[in-house]
Design an enzyme around this catalytic site. Structure first.
Site, PDB file in Angstrom:
ATOM      1  N   PHE A 162       0.896  -1.152   0.279  1.00 44.65           N
ATOM      2  CA  PHE A 162       0.017   0.206  -0.012  1.00 44.65           C
ATOM      3  C   PHE A 162       0.888   1.275  -0.032  1.00 44.65           C
ATOM      4  CE2 PHE A 162      -2.743   3.601   1.489  1.00 44.65           C
ATOM      5  CZ  PHE A 162      -3.950   3.239   0.994  1.00 44.65           C
ATOM      6  N   ASP A 247       9.398   2.679   1.686  1.00 42.19           N
ATOM      7  CA  ASP A 247       7.998   3.212   2.074  1.00 42.19           C
ATOM      8  C   ASP A 247       7.942   2.887   3.690  1.00 42.19           C
ATOM      9  OD1 ASP A 247       5.497   3.891   3.036  1.00 42.19           O
ATOM     10  OD2 ASP A 247       4.684   3.478   1.272  1.00 42.19           O
ATOM     11  N   LYS A 276       2.420  10.014   8.148  1.00 41.60           N
ATOM     12  CA  LYS A 276       1.738   9.586   9.292  1.00 41.60           C
ATOM     13  C   LYS A 276       2.285   9.884  10.667  1.00 41.60           C
ATOM     14  CE  LYS A 276      -0.367   5.342   7.867  1.00 41.60           C
ATOM     15  NZ  LYS A 276      -1.952   5.277   8.224  1.00 41.60           N
TER      16      LYS A 276
END
Ligand code: PLP
Length: 418
Positions: A162, A247, A276
């Site tokens: 993702f 990532d 995040k």
């Protein structure tokens, strides 16, 4: 003693709740009866409307408290409204909000300097989300090869990965359910099974611009690759001159026990994307890169109006300082052990069939529908996240304390009894 800490927290919330109930505006009263009437219907939020958070405890509009073991999906890594983050945000809010990237401001430089001082990177590009960070990384690696006179478009990505929701990042996200209705996607992504070194060996070539990969897949179900996979991937990338892009949007900022997850693998990436928990709950994204790679972004090649915004970078700098200087990161292994013990104690035998993850990124494979369990937990006052049919994800704040953990465990025990 533990209980009274929790009670004190509740009392502070009652004062807040009573004050706000007394001064509601007409719009607030309307919203209370139809909370999301004017928002797009692309999320399916469960019932509570949260109005306040303190450490790992959230309060809804009715004053009910919840222990938060999701932390904004690995975002509020230091809990809600950490006093040092609030102080950094409010100090910056009364100094300077925004001037655009046409001019210099201090907070972005300070944050970039601290990120570089504590990582492999020499330079940082700031944006506003994980998606944008990956979008920038995709452009950067293609530009890097273009600049060397040997353009390479192909980027290897993994099944179940993702990387975000814009067309580039979405095309890198090899999960068909997220693609439905959005064709045509961006070409140039080749999909491999996650953690399969032979597949990587067979597909990496001198056409490959980069391998874009999560050190641990988060949204894909909290999947840890086999031991040594990332190290071998690094060797194979070097062999064909492909860049390694990690990532770390979900795994970074201490979540797995080191500042970045790759630090436990003995691997150094060329590019790393973060978001995040970087902002501790405030929106910010970043691309970290080695000098030689970063040099491919020159004036005009990429940009973002709000990237490096003083509010976001001030809060993120405070978050990084708290994580590294206040003992938060160092305490993650001990908290991880306590959390696993508490879960083993609280959850009924047979419910959890596999425990995955690392540090405070935890995936529990469960024998009952995960959505139903998450709904029961919510009712009992604990936030856990259902990932697909059979996985519960826990990603609590790294500052979860003993009373919050004890409260969460006893509520989960009650929620999942029988
Ligand atoms: N990359 C990873 C590994 C993620 O987990 C996410 C979000 O869950 C993203 C990228 C996208 O980040 P954002 O939602 O901030 O755009």
């Amino acid at each position: 003693m533990l209980k009274s800490e929790f009670q004190a927290c509740r009392q502070r919330n009652m004062q807040f709740h009573n004050f706000h109930a007394a001064v509601q505006t007409p719009v607030e009263r309307t919203c209370a009866s139809a909370p999301r009437a004017h928002l797009f219907g692309n999320y399916r939020p469960p019932a509570p409307t949260f109005v306040r958070g303190e450490r790992s405890v959230l309060y809804d509009a009715r004053g009910k408290d919840y222990v938060d073991l999701v932390a904004g999906i690995a975002t509020c890594g230091l809990g809600h409204c950490h006093p040092k983050l609030v102080a950094a945000l409010t100090a910056q809010a009364s100094a300077l909000w925004h001037v655009s990237n046409l001019y210099d401001t201090q907070p972005a430089s300070l944050l970039a300097a601290r990120l570089c001082e504590t990582s492999f990177a020499d330079r940082v590009f700031f944006c506003n989300s994980g998606t944008e960070a990956n979008e920038a990384a995709i452009k950067l690696v293609r530009r890097f090869h273009h600049d060397r006179g040997t353009p390479r478009a192909e980027i290897l990505v993994c099944e179940g990965g993702f990387h975000g929701r814009t067309l580039g990042a979405l095309s890198a996200t090899a999960q068909p359910k997220y693609h439905l209705g959005f064709a045509p996607l961006v070409p140039g992504f080749r999909v491999l099974p996650y953690g399969d070194i032979e597949a990587l060996r067979a597909n990496l070539s001198e056409r490959t611009a980069a391998l874009l990969i999560e050190p641990i897949q988060g949204e894909g179900g909290v999947i840890v690759p086999p031991e040594g996979f990332l190290r071998e991937a690094r060797v194979l990338c070097d062999r064909v001159g492909a860049l390694l892009v990690l990532d770390e949007v979900q795994t970074g900022m201490g979540r797995t026990g080191t500042l970045w997850a790759h630090q436990q693998e003995g691997v150094t990436p060329d590019v790393l994307t973060s978001a995040k928990a970087l902002g501790g709950g405030f929106p910010i994204g970043a691309v970290l890169a080695r000098e030689e790679v970063a040099a491919s972004f020159v004036p005009g090649s990429h940009g973002s109006t709000f990237g490096g915004n003083p509010l976001a970078t001030s809060v993120a700098k405070a978050a990084l300082d708290v994580l590294l200087d206040d003992g938060v990161l160092a305490a993650v292994p001990a908290l991880t052990r306590k959390l696993h013990l508490a879960l083993a104690e609280a959850l009924p035998a047979g419910l959890v069939t596999q425990v995955r993850g690392r540090g405070l990124l935890i995936g529990l494979e469960v024998s009952q529908p995960a959505g139903l369990l998450a709904a029961r937990a919510l009712e009992a006052g604990v936030l856990v996240n259902a990932l697909g049919e059979r996985v519960l994800r826990l990603a609590p704040a790294l500052t979860l304390n003993d009373s919050e953990l004890a409260e969460a465990a006893s509520r989960l025990k009650y929620a999942f009894r029988a």
